[in-house]
Design an enzyme around this catalytic site. Sequence first.
Site, mmCIF file in Angstrom:
data_model
loop_
_atom_site.group_PDB
_atom_site.id
_atom_site.type_symbol
_atom_site.label_atom_id
_atom_site.label_comp_id
_atom_site.label_asym_id
_atom_site.label_seq_id
_atom_site.Cartn_x
_atom_site.Cartn_y
_atom_site.Cartn_z
ATOM 1 N N LYS A 77 -13.360 1.455 -2.632
ATOM 2 C CA LYS A 77 -14.025 0.143 -2.721
ATOM 3 C C LYS A 77 -13.179 -0.894 -1.991
ATOM 4 O O LYS A 77 -11.948 -0.866 -2.072
ATOM 5 C CB LYS A 77 -14.194 -0.242 -4.194
ATOM 6 N N SER A 135 -21.010 -3.637 -9.293
ATOM 7 C CA SER A 135 -20.733 -4.091 -7.943
ATOM 8 C C SER A 135 -20.170 -2.999 -7.025
ATOM 9 O O SER A 135 -20.119 -3.186 -5.814
ATOM 10 C CB SER A 135 -19.736 -5.251 -7.979
ATOM 11 N N SER A 140 -18.988 -2.263 -13.365
ATOM 12 C CA SER A 140 -19.175 -2.119 -11.914
ATOM 13 C C SER A 140 -18.999 -0.702 -11.376
ATOM 14 O O SER A 140 -19.384 -0.433 -10.240
ATOM 15 C CB SER A 140 -18.235 -3.065 -11.169
#
Lengths: 91, 455
Positions: B59, B134, B158
């Site tokens: 990420k 997210s 997330s």
Amino acid sequence: MIDEKTLRNVAEIARLKLNDDEILKMKEDFGVILGHFKKIGEIEGGDETYYVVDVAHELREDSVSKTDANDIRKLFNRSRDGYLLAPKSLE
Amino acid sequence: MNIVKNVERKAERIRVEEPKIGAFIDVFVDDALRDAQIVEKKILEGRAGKLAGLVIGIKNNICIAGKRATCASKMLENYVAPYSATVVERILKEDGVIIGTCNMDEFACGSDTTKSAFHITRNPHDLERVPGGSSGGSAAAVAAGFVDASLGSDTGGSIRCPASFCGVPGFKPTYGAVSRYGLIDMGMSLDQIGPLAKNVKTLRILFSVIEGRDDRDATTLGRGCMKREWNGLKGLKVGVPREFFEGCDEKVSERVRDGIGLLESHGAKIMNISIPHARYSVPIYYLLMFAEFSSAMQRYDGMRYGLPADVFQSLVDAVSAVRDSAFGVEVKRRIMLGTYITMKEYRDAWYTKTLRARGLLQREFGEAFSKCDIIVGPAMPCVAWKIGEKSDNPIEMYLSDMLTVIANIVGVPAGVMPCGKIGSLPVGIQFHAKKREDYFVLDLMQEFEDIGGRL
């Protein structure tokens, strides 16, 4: 209801330059979001809990590690003659 | 499989499919191929690490030295990380091959990866729908077969929300189990880095590599995760809180209850329990996070981080101008709310009240765990929504996090497994255990996969 004057004050503290439209939209959002979240006021009791693990202060060795000052300068957006450039904070 | 071939195959898949999905921010196939050749040599010499053979995505709020760490924000569009996060160092040391950085909502503010400043990510199961967020890029990359595993970060779900929407296993460790050094933080008392993977075996290996004490993160657990013995499903006490099904889509509830039935049919003892303050999970989480987030964002002042500030303006004007131009709407909204609820005049009514509520919820969770081994429920109250469906309604987006935020508020580990589908869309079941019992959750996830809990 949070008024525009308060919101402009919050925006200044938060260092956000919001225009009039953004302030109006923010006012609406604050109303909806905090209106929904105000039920938190119903809750009684409880201990103020910042962290959910017991963080013991574990101390580390007082040892020296080398850092090149130039590597740190490079992280800054602007510099001149080895100094870091920033906007003036005093008028 | 040969690691070089694995990278080549993944790279080809990315070349063909990535334009449709948008899972990555940056892809570095050449670096991955070079690393793969080194790992291949180590495999032949019999000295390869635990992750040898795996292709991994990271990420883009986790630093990799020499690569951009953008947080999917214009603010950090050109920020190149000067060092690697501890988790990245550990992955490389164990010979994992990193192929790219994954898309996300800007500064992790969102539940559907439509709030990246660069591009949206689409759900591989239905391109008209969101992948969750997210860490939507991390989950979509696994589901699309671009990587074997990925790292996400989880502040209020997330990792688990996109794991649920994309139908892949995802795991949020105990707070403090994994070092946050090199993670660009969102909410310091809530954030944890964790893995997503194509199967539980890979998930577990990746977790075992990244977990453990790190001197550079004082909140990491000194004694690490416990290895609680797993004795199978027979007699396992599984608590099902009634509050977890309130406000949940009926079909999602059905699938999750089928999953719980599967556990029961293999000998688990199902117990109906109640965690009353779970009903307040969304306000508790969001108010805590707003406060911590607005504080975390103060560093983006256009001097050390962020777009360059105009040095000829006054300090306040220059900093405000940079922040105004580079932050997206949702980020600004959260900074404003966090600033407001922590101001002296309003703090007692909002922030202090929330901290107390956090204490209460933690106590109730502790009490529930005195009766059962595992707490189970749905991961998300719905399946993946259509792109744009919740864009203009922040509160609706916040409410969809009601089941994932609890694990962050109380700090326990939580894993999500695919648990059937509704049409083409995956449903996720979520398992919580006591703090430090991370491997116990992973054991249960493995067992669930083995007995047929999947898409």
